[in-house]
Design a protein around this motif. Structure first.
Motif, short mmCIF file in Angstrom:
data_model
loop_
_atom_site.label_atom_id
_atom_site.label_comp_id
_atom_site.label_asym_id
_atom_site.label_seq_id
_atom_site.Cartn_x
_atom_site.Cartn_y
_atom_site.Cartn_z
N SER B 92 0.87 -1.17 0.00
CA SER B 92 0.00 0.00 0.00
C SER B 92 0.92 1.23 0.00
N HIS B 93 0.45 2.34 0.54
CA HIS B 93 1.20 3.59 0.44
C HIS B 93 1.40 4.20 1.82
N ILE B 94 2.32 5.13 1.93
CA ILE B 94 2.48 5.84 3.21
C ILE B 94 2.34 7.35 3.05
N GLU B 138 0.33 7.37 -3.71
CA GLU B 138 -1.03 6.94 -4.01
C GLU B 138 -1.93 8.17 -4.05
N GLU B 139 -1.63 9.13 -3.18
CA GLU B 139 -2.44 10.35 -3.10
C GLU B 139 -2.00 11.33 -4.20
N PRO B 140 -2.93 12.09 -4.75
CA PRO B 140 -2.59 13.00 -5.86
C PRO B 140 -2.09 14.37 -5.41
N GLU B 208 -11.15 0.37 6.00
CA GLU B 208 -12.32 0.45 5.11
C GLU B 208 -12.55 1.86 4.58
N GLN B 209 -12.29 2.87 5.39
CA GLN B 209 -12.61 4.27 5.04
C GLN B 209 -14.10 4.47 4.83
N GLY B 210 -14.88 3.59 5.43
CA GLY B 210 -16.33 3.69 5.41
C GLY B 210 -16.83 3.07 6.71
#
Ligand SMILES: [Mn+2]
Ligand SMILES: [Mn+2]
Ligand SMILES: [Mn+2]
Ligand SMILES: [Mn+2]
Lengths: 428, 428
Positions: B92-94, B138-140, B208-210
């Motif tokens: 994943s990303h950090i 991962e984030e823009p 989950e972010q939900g």
């Protein structure tokens, strides 16, 4: 038939050194934080400090005795033959909002110093002393307070208190910023206040910042009133969250609340039905400001003006009602709705408009009486002495942007009218 | 009856060092440009570089052989008994958007390294090599490109070209930023691309972010599909001008055009009629951004997502139509309407979801199949290998804000399921 006030010379001898004045305006514009043709000169910044040095130097070269007060209002005085009488003053500002132009305010500072030169060259001797004032921070850019210097001069006690706990967007205190610029003192600024009657008159030269004089090919605007400005800060707060994961019904988006309020400002201004009512959302900031994050905070700053104070206040009330109902409908907290200032309009003094009209007539300069929709330091000087303003045309009425322009000949006309008005007020 | 894949130990021996993992998550969160509890970690910033060192060190301590590619994707490999077979990967990303939290992405990187530790402690020996990937950006946030590392890995040739002329908000080029972080090369990034078949499988652990798992008290979400994200940049331009002097009928306010478009985005999303359609204006910037200046420019960034690609594209079309009609009605120029990315959704591979379901059953962990509304690097890894995702509950579904939280026990559950899934995929 008008009695000449220039004893040693006719009004036609009032000759402006247009070229030198233009060179000074151009040079002052280089003290900027953004590239030409834009100008950005923020209170107490390095460029502002350099620009202040430039102005003080010009005052000295013109033989004026220079003083500065605790917030950096700069005064250059030509002592008259009766130094005990209240002097006549003129002046404006040199700070410039981000990405603006080089004439707003500057014409009324450098032009005033040139008006002194004009009078000196003509052989004129003032009775009342003549004083040129460069006001600190007419623009609200850094600390959110417009006409900071003239407000204090005119005796705003609350402002002196407020400044002790005022910080800018980078959380730098007013005191620290002032210290950086060389104004080191920890007082309540009561020393800045000028008593009523300190001046016998104040008259400011300024570009119109509107299109009328240019469109009608008129050289001079004689200002009869200054519209009443107000400014408001608003904050909305919601829960924010992930732009993908939070479904629409669960959102309370502070950014959309701000968007609605911005459109409501426009709506309420148009509802006033008067061409003289204006309202603007010039600042709208979202937090955290990421494409994949729902705004959890939104900050707006609203400017509302009118020549009719009651009508403007009605618009402000409606904006407040809208902010409340948007907050309720969107389940977003209205965490701040603060009217930062809500000033009354100011009327020019007839004795001063008459002096300016006479000056125009003697110089064969076409003029018209008009309203100032922009506010100026004159709005506050009117609280402590009779006030008047002289407008000159500017290109398409542009202001607060790089395309702002006033022709050298139009500036020279303004300087001549200011000089003659000044000389009349000096002997009255 | 499920065949055990852990030869030397039962699945109950998969014990997570919850305390150490939490300490690592806490320590990583201190590499931030904003104060705790918020986290801000922007691509190639000083803090990002420090955080990368932290991750590489943990990989080394766990006995993984570490490599980095030209954009800073970091790979830690545990070589299997048949190193010629395509490895199984996870990761994943950090990076963290401004003022966000410490779990998004991080759980899938540090949790993956801990899953390796868990397997090593249990005595497991992989057949296929196991690889932990930390994806770049991962984030823009910085360059406006989401899933930058995984997009490149998955073979986006256009992106390699685009990066050569990509700059951030401060006009720093991608190359210069990468160089600052120690990735010094002037290539077209073709070396980053991984062939299809490089990995036999990819599975990502993520919060989950939900709110669903928390609300339903379920330990694990087995992701079956990732919603299709799109992002759009919009610029409006008008004449700006002085907030007092330009009368309302003469205005073409770029800020009000932006406000209308933000509300139109919401309207068109709601018109879709599906709960799965979301749209957000997370960025709205005004120029020059002064209270007494009419906005002459406005910049918006819009995020739109749906599990149904066609339905999302219809929303984008409507947003474009609104931008055009607002531009016309307000006499404001629509100087840019750019769809930065418009990705299709991705489906998980049944072989992987089945492996994860089996793992949950063996561990007696309640799970449910679900959709990922947020995008992830998995969306792009799905282009080059079979993909699956494992979700864990998070507090109120909060993400992208400081309140983001996942309980240590829930993280440990996710790590155990990841470890067991990983071991199953390694021997298949
Ligand atoms: Mn101004
Ligand atoms: Mn001004
Ligand atoms: Mn994220
Ligand atoms: Mn993430």
């Amino acid at each position: 038939i008008h009695e000449p006030v220039l004893r040693d010379s006719s009004s036609s001898s009032l000759s402006v050194d247009t070229e030198t004045l233009q060179r000074q305006i151009d040079e002052l514009s280089t003290f900027s934080d953004t590239p030409a043709p834009s100008v950005t000169r923020i209170l107490y910044s390095e460029k502002d400090v350099q620009a202040r040095g430039f102005v003080k130097n010009l005052m000295s070269i013109s033989g004026l005795s220079v003083r500065e007060d605790a917030v950096g209002n700069i005064f250059g005085r030509w002592v008259g033959s009766e130094p005990g009488l209240p002097p006549v003053s003129t002046g404006s500002h040199i700070d410039a909002i981000p990405y603006s132009g080089k004439y707003d305010g500057v014409v009324g500072v450098l032009g005033a110093i040139e008006a002194i030169n004009v009078l000196k060259r003509s052989g004129f001797k003032p009775k009342r002393s003549l004083e040129v004032v460069m006001f600190t921070s007419e623009e609200p850019t850094r600390f959110g307070i417009s006409c900071l210097g003239s407000r204090l001069l005119a005796g705003s006690k609350e402002l002196g208190q407020l400044l002790k706990r005022t910080v800018d967007g980078q959380n730098i205190s007013f005191s620290d910023a002032a210290k950086f610029a060389g104004y080191t003192n920890n007082e309540d600024f009561s020393s800045v206040v000028l008593e009523k009657g300190t001046y016998s008159a104040f008259v400011e030269l300024h570009i119109e910042q509107g299109p009328i004089l240019e469109e009608e090919a008129i050289s001079i605007g004689v200002v009869t009133a200054i519209a009443a400005p107000a400014s408001i800060k608003v904050d909305f707060e919601g829960n924010g969250g992930h732009a993908g994961a939070v479904l629409m019904p669960k959102r309370n988006d502070a950014g959309l609340a701000a968007a609605e309020l911005a459109l409501a400002v426009e709506k309420h201004v148009l509802e006033s039905g008067s061409i003289d009512t204006v309202g603007t959302v010039g600042i709208l900031e979202l937090h955290p400001g990421a494409i994949n994050s729902i705004p959890s905070k939104a900050h707006l700053e609203i400017d509302a003006r009118d020549i009719d104070e009651r009508r403007r206040n009605l618009v402000i009330d409606k904006i407040h009602q809208s902010a409340l109902s948007i907050s309720k409908a969107r389940n977003v907290e209205l965490s701040e709705f603060k009217i930062v200032n809500q000033d009354p309009p100011a009327l020019s003094e007839e004795s001063i408009t008459k002096a300016t009209e006479s000056a125009c007539q003697e110089l064969n300069m076409p003029y018209k009486k008009m309203i100032s929709r922009a506010y100026h330091d004159s709005l506050f000087m009117a609280r402590i002495c009779p006030m008047g303003m002289i407008f000159i045309p500017c290109y398409k009425g542009y202001s607060h942007k790089p395309e702002e322009f006033a022709a050298p000949q139009d500036i020279a006309n303004g300087v001549r009218v200011l000089a003659l008005t000044f000389s009349k007020l000096s002997v009255s």
